[in-house]
Motif scaffolding. Structure first.
Motif, PDB file in Angstrom:
ATOM      1  N   GLY A  97     -14.521  26.383  22.972  1.00 21.29           N
ATOM      2  CA  GLY A  97     -15.166  25.845  24.085  1.00 21.29           C
ATOM      3  C   GLY A  97     -16.371  25.048  23.541  1.00 21.29           C
ATOM      4  N   LEU A  98     -16.685  24.932  22.506  1.00 18.37           N
ATOM      5  CA  LEU A  98     -17.976  23.965  22.279  1.00 18.37           C
ATOM      6  C   LEU A  98     -17.340  22.454  22.344  1.00 18.37           C
ATOM      7  CD1 LEU A  98     -20.719  23.869  20.988  1.00 18.37           C
ATOM      8  CD2 LEU A  98     -19.717  23.093  18.768  1.00 18.37           C
ATOM      9  N   PRO A  99     -18.174  21.769  23.267  1.00 20.29           N
ATOM     10  CA  PRO A  99     -17.563  20.298  23.750  1.00 20.29           C
ATOM     11  C   PRO A  99     -17.584  19.516  22.250  1.00 20.29           C
ATOM     12  CG  PRO A  99     -19.281  21.239  24.878  1.00 20.29           C
ATOM     13  CD  PRO A  99     -19.377  22.281  23.969  1.00 20.29           C
ATOM     14  N   PRO A 100     -16.552  18.749  22.171  1.00 18.53           N
ATOM     15  CA  PRO A 100     -16.650  17.742  20.824  1.00 18.53           C
ATOM     16  C   PRO A 100     -17.604  17.073  20.638  1.00 18.53           C
ATOM     17  CG  PRO A 100     -14.495  17.768  22.061  1.00 18.53           C
ATOM     18  CD  PRO A 100     -15.316  18.535  22.996  1.00 18.53           C
ATOM     19  N   GLU A 101     -18.450  16.605  21.990  1.00 17.52           N
ATOM     20  CA  GLU A 101     -19.435  15.555  21.816  1.00 17.52           C
ATOM     21  C   GLU A 101     -20.673  16.277  20.989  1.00 17.52           C
ATOM     22  OE1 GLU A 101     -16.959  14.368  25.259  1.00 17.52           O
ATOM     23  OE2 GLU A 101     -17.899  16.214  24.666  1.00 17.52           O
ATOM     24  N   ARG A 102     -20.762  17.785  21.367  1.00 18.09           N
ATOM     25  CA  ARG A 102     -21.686  18.387  20.795  1.00 18.09           C
ATOM     26  C   ARG A 102     -21.729  18.624  19.262  1.00 18.09           C
ATOM     27  NH1 ARG A 102     -25.247  20.749  18.960  1.00 18.09           N
ATOM     28  NH2 ARG A 102     -26.006  22.684  19.393  1.00 18.09           N
ATOM     29  N   VAL A 103     -20.445  18.523  18.796  1.00 22.18           N
ATOM     30  CA  VAL A 103     -20.293  18.672  17.198  1.00 22.18           C
ATOM     31  C   VAL A 103     -20.982  17.273  16.528  1.00 22.18           C
ATOM     32  CG1 VAL A 103     -18.805  18.447  15.298  1.00 22.18           C
ATOM     33  CG2 VAL A 103     -18.243  20.246  17.320  1.00 22.18           C
ATOM     34  N   LEU A 104     -20.443  16.163  17.442  1.00 21.14           N
ATOM     35  CA  LEU A 104     -20.871  14.701  16.935  1.00 21.14           C
ATOM     36  C   LEU A 104     -22.342  14.572  16.919  1.00 21.14           C
ATOM     37  CD1 LEU A 104     -17.872  12.831  18.019  1.00 21.14           C
ATOM     38  CD2 LEU A 104     -18.390  13.902  15.918  1.00 21.14           C
ATOM     39  N   VAL A 105     -23.077  14.893  17.924  1.00 24.36           N
ATOM     40  CA  VAL A 105     -24.361  14.771  18.182  1.00 24.36           C
ATOM     41  C   VAL A 105     -25.318  15.156  17.241  1.00 24.36           C
ATOM     42  CG1 VAL A 105     -25.149  16.544  19.778  1.00 24.36           C
ATOM     43  CG2 VAL A 105     -26.237  14.353  20.118  1.00 24.36           C
ATOM     44  N   GLY A 106     -24.859  16.475  16.615  1.00 23.47           N
ATOM     45  CA  GLY A 106     -25.315  17.005  15.397  1.00 23.47           C
ATOM     46  C   GLY A 106     -26.428  18.267  15.895  1.00 23.47           C
ATOM     47  N   PRO A 107     -27.525  18.481  15.038  1.00 27.35           N
ATOM     48  CA  PRO A 107     -28.251  17.280  14.387  1.00 27.35           C
ATOM     49  C   PRO A 107     -27.400  16.376  13.147  1.00 27.35           C
ATOM     50  CG  PRO A 107     -29.627  19.129  14.542  1.00 27.35           C
ATOM     51  CD  PRO A 107     -28.258  19.534  15.063  1.00 27.35           C
ATOM     52  N   ARG A 108     -27.451  15.087  13.210  1.00 28.53           N
ATOM     53  CA  ARG A 108     -26.616  14.364  12.447  1.00 28.53           C
ATOM     54  C   ARG A 108     -26.739  14.618  10.929  1.00 28.53           C
ATOM     55  NH1 ARG A 108     -24.979   9.445  16.188  1.00 28.53           N
ATOM     56  NH2 ARG A 108     -25.869   9.941  17.932  1.00 28.53           N
ATOM     57  N   SER A 109     -28.081  15.069  10.591  1.00 24.77           N
ATOM     58  CA  SER A 109     -28.350  15.389   8.991  1.00 24.77           C
ATOM     59  C   SER A 109     -27.648  16.465   8.761  1.00 24.77           C
ATOM     60  CB  SER A 109     -29.830  15.261   8.909  1.00 24.77           C
ATOM     61  OG  SER A 109     -30.400  16.471   9.698  1.00 24.77           O
ATOM     62  N   LEU A 142     -12.483  13.883  15.510  1.00 30.13           N
ATOM     63  CA  LEU A 142     -13.369  13.810  16.562  1.00 30.13           C
ATOM     64  C   LEU A 142     -13.917  12.558  16.823  1.00 30.13           C
ATOM     65  CD1 LEU A 142     -15.301  17.216  16.188  1.00 30.13           C
ATOM     66  CD2 LEU A 142     -13.423  16.585  17.763  1.00 30.13           C
ATOM     67  N   ILE A 143     -14.482  11.798  15.578  1.00 26.52           N
ATOM     68  CA  ILE A 143     -15.031  10.505  15.931  1.00 26.52           C
ATOM     69  C   ILE A 143     -14.042   9.336  16.284  1.00 26.52           C
ATOM     70  CG2 ILE A 143     -16.089   8.505  14.465  1.00 26.52           C
ATOM     71  CD1 ILE A 143     -17.208  10.765  12.615  1.00 26.52           C
ATOM     72  N   ALA A 144     -12.566   9.483  15.747  1.00 25.19           N
ATOM     73  CA  ALA A 144     -11.547   8.567  16.281  1.00 25.19           C
ATOM     74  C   ALA A 144     -11.419   8.716  17.652  1.00 25.19           C
ATOM     75  CB  ALA A 144     -10.643   8.825  15.485  1.00 25.19           C
ATOM     76  N   THR A 145     -11.630   9.762  18.219  1.00 25.40           N
ATOM     77  CA  THR A 145     -11.129   9.820  19.585  1.00 25.40           C
ATOM     78  C   THR A 145     -12.211   9.748  20.445  1.00 25.40           C
ATOM     79  OG1 THR A 145     -11.147  12.408  19.281  1.00 25.40           O
ATOM     80  CG2 THR A 145      -9.068  11.292  18.856  1.00 25.40           C
ATOM     81  N   SER A 146     -13.537   9.856  20.078  1.00 28.86           N
ATOM     82  CA  SER A 146     -14.757   9.730  20.997  1.00 28.86           C
ATOM     83  C   SER A 146     -14.672   8.293  21.723  1.00 28.86           C
ATOM     84  CB  SER A 146     -15.675   9.756  20.117  1.00 28.86           C
ATOM     85  OG  SER A 146     -17.047   9.687  20.881  1.00 28.86           O
ATOM     86  N   SER A 147     -15.090   8.451  22.957  1.00 23.77           N
ATOM     87  CA  SER A 147     -15.486   7.656  24.035  1.00 23.77           C
ATOM     88  C   SER A 147     -16.815   6.843  23.192  1.00 23.77           C
ATOM     89  CB  SER A 147     -15.607   7.871  25.291  1.00 23.77           C
ATOM     90  OG  SER A 147     -16.791   8.617  25.526  1.00 23.77           O
ATOM     91  N   GLY A 148     -17.661   7.340  22.422  1.00 24.28           N
ATOM     92  CA  GLY A 148     -18.747   6.880  22.099  1.00 24.28           C
ATOM     93  C   GLY A 148     -19.973   7.417  23.207  1.00 24.28           C
ATOM     94  N   LEU A 149     -19.690   7.981  24.127  1.00 27.55           N
ATOM     95  CA  LEU A 149     -20.732   8.622  24.786  1.00 27.55           C
ATOM     96  C   LEU A 149     -20.954  10.137  24.719  1.00 27.55           C
ATOM     97  CD1 LEU A 149     -22.609   8.112  27.443  1.00 27.55           C
ATOM     98  CD2 LEU A 149     -20.768   8.995  28.989  1.00 27.55           C
ATOM     99  N   LEU A 150     -21.894  10.396  24.022  1.00 29.73           N
ATOM    100  CA  LEU A 150     -22.070  11.913  23.587  1.00 29.73           C
ATOM    101  C   LEU A 150     -22.861  12.842  24.819  1.00 29.73           C
ATOM    102  CD1 LEU A 150     -22.916  11.791  19.876  1.00 29.73           C
ATOM    103  CD2 LEU A 150     -20.691  11.717  21.184  1.00 29.73           C
ATOM    104  N   GLN A 151     -23.740  12.022  25.240  1.00 28.12           N
ATOM    105  CA  GLN A 151     -24.535  12.857  26.241  1.00 28.12           C
ATOM    106  C   GLN A 151     -25.133  12.125  27.341  1.00 28.12           C
ATOM    107  OE1 GLN A 151     -27.760  14.636  23.791  1.00 28.12           O
ATOM    108  NE2 GLN A 151     -26.341  16.528  23.280  1.00 28.12           N
TER     109      GLN A 151
END
Length: 553
Positions: free
Chosen positions: A132-144, A158-167
């Motif tokens: 259940g972890l939202p995909p956006e939660r993975v991409l927001v990171g922390p990025r480092s 996840l990057i390929a299917t992202s709308s670009g809006l993370l939060q």
């Protein structure tokens, strides 16, 4: 119950001796000399008192309390300290108790990535997503921390299917004619808000997210009609983001209105998944605004801002319940000690020190959507005012310029904020004027639980009872200028209660405290309130009606 101010006694230690003391030890634990904790850099030449510090230990105890575990934070802290085996062991322990605990899977992915065990890291990441972890939660990171995993198939998809809006979007600063929208994106992008339909918008505005502010932007839109409901859409780099049912809002009525307006508030919102449903509970009551009064997230790590601090905000900003609330309800946020550094914190009178204080302020500012921030850039802070119909709210910063309570006539607000508050109160034409503090005004809201027979109660220095002279200055100003309709809102103690603050001159001031939004546990009762609720998390909903001959809240 007698209300007696605890005696203020100056410490007799010299500055040279103070520097030899461990920051983890109190200067003096005697009952008539309040203990203080601070690192060595808090002591300036010639002053025996630290200019910043706390009444409580300056340590990392909050992350290692077995009875109040921090979700994800403890594992990440161990990871950042290089204690990788301990981080893995704690993640495994938490997952054995709750196999769906997604933050532990995420931390395992970070640890294995650091170790170069990319396949194991990807498996942990997939388990987090499956639970259940939202995909956006993975991409927001922390990025480092995500960098070692960017070449995995999972992250690439996840990057390929992202709308670009993370939060976000987070709605804020609504007026009768406009609103602001906060977003965080996958990369630096052009953001456009269109109110109404995509093809025939009523109004539109755009901005750009920037890496320098953690890929966030605030888009300000005007030209709207008062007291009108609107839907909105978001475009990122020209592409339409799939719309959500919550992407709608209502502009505020004109100041002089017969409309009933409703404002919800609360404080103390540690990230705790079983209680995150609170945000949906608030949203379904459809308030005109929601005020969050501090301890909005629990950072408790006063040092240079880094991935740990960002991670703490990301946990909340990615919760679907929270995103649904903030997309449709204007949010107004102030901070308290756990957001600004550590428990019972005073940060001193300086704008730029300690060095990490401005960093904490910027961390706060890039994660919220307030109308303004103190008198930035010259005197930054988390104070501002705004109006919803007949009610004006004066939101206070009780930490940025708070002085050591052992000083003579210490200030919680600092001279600039105090001057702003009094001036704004005098100019206000609102029927209801609400002074909103992150800590309680009433002396008996926080008293020593372990009273010694025959002694007066030992009052807390962390609330306004530690700053009585400044509180009296505010009360006197209200009386001298015959300012009507003032009420007090506060937070900090994990409960809800109503108190009556008597004044030598002028009408008594009702104070409503509501400060147990999502924390795992509540606080004990204190003093003799008119009413209290202790059983479970709560929020408050205020309804203002100025159309009556005798306006009511």
């Amino acid at each position: 119950m007698t209300k007696t101010k605890a005696k203020r006694t100056r410490h007799l230690l010299t500055p040279s001796l103070l520097l030899l003391l461990s920051p983890s030890l109190p200067l003096n634990a005697a009952r008539d000399v309040e203990p203080q904790y601070a690192p060595p850099e808090a002591y300036l030449p010639g002053d025996p008192l630290p200019y910043f510090g706390s009444e409580n230990p300056w340590d990392q105890r909050f992350f290692f309390k077995e009875d109040r575990p921090r979700v994800g934070q403890t594992q990440l802290l161990l990871f950042q300290q290089g204690k990788l085996d301990e981080a893995i062991a704690l993640c495994r322990e938490r997952l054995a108790a709750d196999p769906s605990e997604v933050e532990s899977y995420l931390i395992l992915a970070y640890v294995y990535g650091r170790q170069g065990k990319i396949r194991q890291a990807e498996i942990a990441l997939q388990a987090a997503l499956a639970n259940g972890l939202p995909p956006e939660r993975v991409l927001v990171g922390p990025r480092s921390l995500l960098d070692p995993l960017r070449k995995t198939k999972t992250v690439k998809e996840l990057i390929a299917t992202s709308s670009g809006l993370l939060q976000g979007p987070m709605l804020g600063a609504v007026t009768p004619n406009g609103a602001r929208f906060w977003v965080r994106t996958l990369k630096e992008s052009k953001i456009e808000i269109r109110v109404g339909t995509i093809d025939h918008p009523i109004a539109r505005a755009s901005s750009k997210t920037r890496a320098a502010v953690d890929y966030t932007a605030v888009i300000e839109l005007d030209g709207l009609q008062p007291n009108t409901e609107y839907t909105y859409n978001i475009l990122i780099d020209g592409d339409v983001v799939p719309s959500q049912p919550e992407w709608r809002f209502t502009t505020y009525p004109e100041d002089e209105t017969d409309e009933i307006v409703r404002v919800a508030f609360g404080g103390c919102a540690q990230y705790y998944p079983p209680f995150e449903r609170m945000w949906d509970s608030i949203r379904m009551r459809n308030p005109d605004a929601f005020l969050i009064l501090g301890d909005n997230v629990y950072v408790d790590l006063p040092q240079t801002v880094g991935p740990f601090h960002d991670y703490t905000y990301y946990q909340r900003q990615s919760r679907p319940e929270f995103r649904r609330l903030v997309a449709s309800t204007p949010i107004y946020a102030i901070w308290d000690d756990h957001d600004a550094g550590i428990d019972d914190l005073f940060l001193g009178p300086y704008t730029d020190k300690p060095a990490w204080k401005p960093e904490f302020f910027e961390l706060f500012r890039r994660n919220w959507n307030n109308p303004s921030y103190g008198q930035a850039p010259e005197r930054p802070g988390v104070w501002f005012n705004f109006r919803v119909g007949p009610a004006e709210f004066f939101m206070l910063d009780g930490r940025y310029y708070r002085e050591n309570f052992l000083k003579e006539r210490p200030s919680m607000l600092g001279p600039d904020q105090k001057r702003w508050l009094l001036d704004a109160l005098e100019k206000s034409t609102a029927t209801f004027k609400l002074i909103v503090s992150p800590v309680a005004f009433a002396d008996d809201a926080k008293i020593d639980d372990e009273l010694i027979p025959g002694e007066d109660p030992y009052l807390a220095n962390d609330i306004w009872s530690g700053y009585q002279e400044e509180r009296q200055d505010i009360y006197d100003f209200l009386a001298d200028n015959r300012i009507s309709g003032v009420l007090l809102l506060s937070a900090d103690r994990h409960r809800a209660d109503l108190r009556l603050n008597q004044r030598p001159r002028g009408y008594p001031l009702y104070e409503l405290m509501c400060s147990w939004l999502t924390n795992p546990t509540g606080s004990d009762p204190s003093g003799e309130p008119l009413w209290q609720h202790l059983e479970n998390p709560t929020y408050a909903l205020l309804s203002f009606n100025a159309a009556l001959d005798d306006p009511t809240l």
